[in-house]
Design an enzyme around this catalytic site. Structure first.
Site, PDB file in Angstrom:
ATOM      1  N   LYS A 107       0.933  -1.118  -0.196  1.00  8.81           N
ATOM      2  CA  LYS A 107      -0.075  -0.169   0.018  1.00  8.81           C
ATOM      3  C   LYS A 107       0.837   1.280   0.029  1.00  8.81           C
ATOM      4  CE  LYS A 107      -4.430   0.991   0.390  1.00  8.81           C
ATOM      5  NZ  LYS A 107      -5.737   0.073   0.126  1.00  8.81           N
TER       6      LYS A 107
HETATM    7  N1  GLU Z   1      -7.280   0.493  -3.077  1.00 10.71           N
HETATM    8  C1  GLU Z   1      -7.957  -0.644  -3.437  1.00 10.71           C
HETATM    9  C2  GLU Z   1      -8.121  -1.544  -2.326  1.00 10.71           C
HETATM   10  O1  GLU Z   1      -7.899  -1.169  -1.250  1.00 10.71           O
HETATM   11  C3  GLU Z   1      -7.779  -1.512  -4.813  1.00 10.71           C
HETATM   12  C4  GLU Z   1      -6.230  -2.022  -4.763  1.00 10.71           C
HETATM   13  C5  GLU Z   1      -5.904  -2.531  -6.107  1.00 10.71           C
HETATM   14  O2  GLU Z   1      -6.467  -2.686  -7.103  1.00 10.71           O
HETATM   15  O3  GLU Z   1      -4.648  -3.071  -6.219  1.00 10.71           O
HETATM   16  O4  GLU Z   1      -8.187  -2.684  -2.291  1.00 10.71           O
END
Ligand code: GLU
Length: 477
Positions: A107
């Site tokens: 993240k």
């Molecule tokens: N930000 C989104 C999540 O928390 C999508 C992550 C992604 O598509 O890699 O799942």
């Protein structure tokens, strides 16, 4: 968001992990290896804006590299901090394992108020942040693939993809370095609404299991259910829209940062969103519903389904006891603190956990990544062939009916529908639906079939941790 007197978000995720790990047969060493976050890179960079140098702080955290690339969004918000990014990276690991996308968890975040900058300035900031991450392979099609999250969307992803392409001019897979791009820039149909769609599919699957529905002290299907949605951003908006327009749910309240709108007859979600778009994201003044300034209090109103779809920690130990919803769907990441989770469970509330409920986004990201690596749109090869086969059947039926004087006529609309081959959007929806059903079934098998498992969250962790552990074991770790 740190809730006073409660563990931090990351500690909360660890505590939830521990509840599940206790019920599993894992060596303490492996358990520790899975729980900890592998690395967090912090970068501080300067951008010359409005005549002076502004310094920004950003993070990219990698929780687990049991599979690569690692995957997870990039968040733009003032509240971003290392603890939060690490908690979110851990959730990505478990989420990806649960829905069987072949990724580790990661993240990113940038401490910024995106509203404080104009588009050109945001582009400069985003490109500079991306540059710092690309240089260190923290954005890379084979190693680390970001996506949108709070405060970011297609536009930012397109800038990141372009930045990567400029720095890697001969990488034929450059587009796969990030997902959530606009369709015209290598994205995929259906990604924008994927997380909201996933929430809808999750609820549909939940309501297919009568035994589970009755655990939430509910009856029947989704039709007519009274729903409260907190957060009308990308996820909350799409979930509320689809549930009300396609499943007969009544959205009796939506909560946003400036208050809440209420209407027992069910709000017109599209209308509310249009209003907010024209009023700087504010709900106040919307003419067709009752407005309440103390939005947070509306979380405690009676309803059938509560969908927190914004920030973490909104349901905490001080308001959990007052929550009346018998079913909560965590469309956001970590909206319920560890303390609140315990209180809600004791009350008999059923919680569909974040790592499952909001996994639609990463699922469709996976499809986009595969599309980028295969360099071809889904459905391009088979769509017309499918149509030709269907046409054969229809023509044969019509011929039989005419030859034998059977007088058959195909139902109105059937022919058009049947003759339509699947395009990219139809395939994305089918893949997402299948993923959400399969993952739910894996969770519920553990929920109902394993000694000591009280709730879906522990079941979800057990499934995920089990899969991560299996990968580590087969790697010889
Ligand atoms: N930000 C989104 C999540 O928390 C999508 C992550 C992604 O598509 O890699 O799942």
């Amino acid at each position: 968001m740190q809730v006073t007197g409660e563990p931090s978000f990351r500690e909360s995720v660890d505590l939830m992990f521990n509840r599940a790990a206790k019920l599993m047969d894992m060596s303490p060493g492996l358990e520790q290896k899975i729980r900890v976050c592998n690395s967090t890179y912090t970068v501080r960079f300067g951008v010359r804006l409005r005549g002076k140098i502004e310094t920004f702080t950003g993070y990219r955290s990698v929780h687990s590299e049991h599979m690569e690339p690692v995957k997870g969004g990039i968040r733009f918000a003032l509240s971003v901090n290392q603890d939060e990014v690490e908690a979110l990276a851990a959730l990505m690991t478990y989420k990806c394992a649960l829905v069987e996308t072949p990724f580790g968890g990661s993240k990113g975040g940038l401490c910024i108020d995106p509203r404080a900058w104009d588009e050109h300035e945001l582009e400069q900031i985003t490109r500079r942040f991306a540059y710092e991450l690309i240089k260190r392979d923290l954005i890379h099609p084979a190693q680390n693939v970001p996506a949108p999250d709070m405060g970011t969307g297609e536009r930012e992803m397109a800038w990141i993809a372009d930045q990567y392409a400029r720095m890697n001019t001969t990488d034929i897979n450059a587009k796969a370095c990030v997902t959530g791009k606009p369709p015209h820039a290598g994205g995929i149909q259906g990604r924008v609404e994927a997380t909201g769609r996933g929430v809808q599919y999750a609820l549909r699957e939940f309501f297919r299991h009568r035994e589970d529905v009755s655990k939430a002290r509910l009856l029947g299907g989704l039709d007519g259910k009274r729903v409260i949605v907190q957060g009308l951003g990308n996820v909350g908006y799409h979930a509320a829209k689809f549930l009300s327009e396609e499943d007969g749910c009544k959205i009796i309240a939506v909560i946003e940062r400036d208050g809440a709108l209420l209407d027992e007859r069910g709000l017109n979600v599209e209308d509310v969103r249009q209003w907010m778009n024209g009023h700087e994201g504010l709900m106040a003044g919307y003419p067709d519903a009752k407005y309440v300034a103390d939005g947070v209090a509306i979380l405690e109103e009676p309803c059938d389904i509560l969908i927190p779809a914004a920030l973490e920690g909104v349901i905490h130990k001080d308001n959990a006891a007052q929550i009346k919803a018998p079913l909560i769907v965590e469309a956001a990441n970590g909206p319920i603190t560890f303390g609140a989770d315990e209180i809600l469970r004791q009350k008999g509330c059923v919680i569909i956990p974040d790592m499952y409920a909001n996994a639609g986004g990463v699922t469709v990201s996976y499809f986009e990544w595969v599309k980028n690596l295969s360099h071809i749109r889904f459905g391009r090869m088979q769509r017309r062939a499918e149509e030709a086969r269907s046409r054969l059947i229809v023509e044969e039926l019509e011929r039989l009916s005419a030859d034998q004087n059977l007088g058959w006529t195909l139902a109105e609309g059937f022919k058009d529908k049947f003759l339509q081959g699947s395009d990219e959007l139809a395939l994305v929806r089918s893949g997402l639906d299948d993923t959400m059903r399969t993952a739910y079934q894996a969770m519920r098998e553990v929920w109902h079939g394993r000694e000591g498992v009280e709730d879906l969250r522990v079941a979800a962790y057990i499934v995920s941790i089990g899969r991560v552990a299996q990968t580590y074991r087969s790697k010889g770790l």
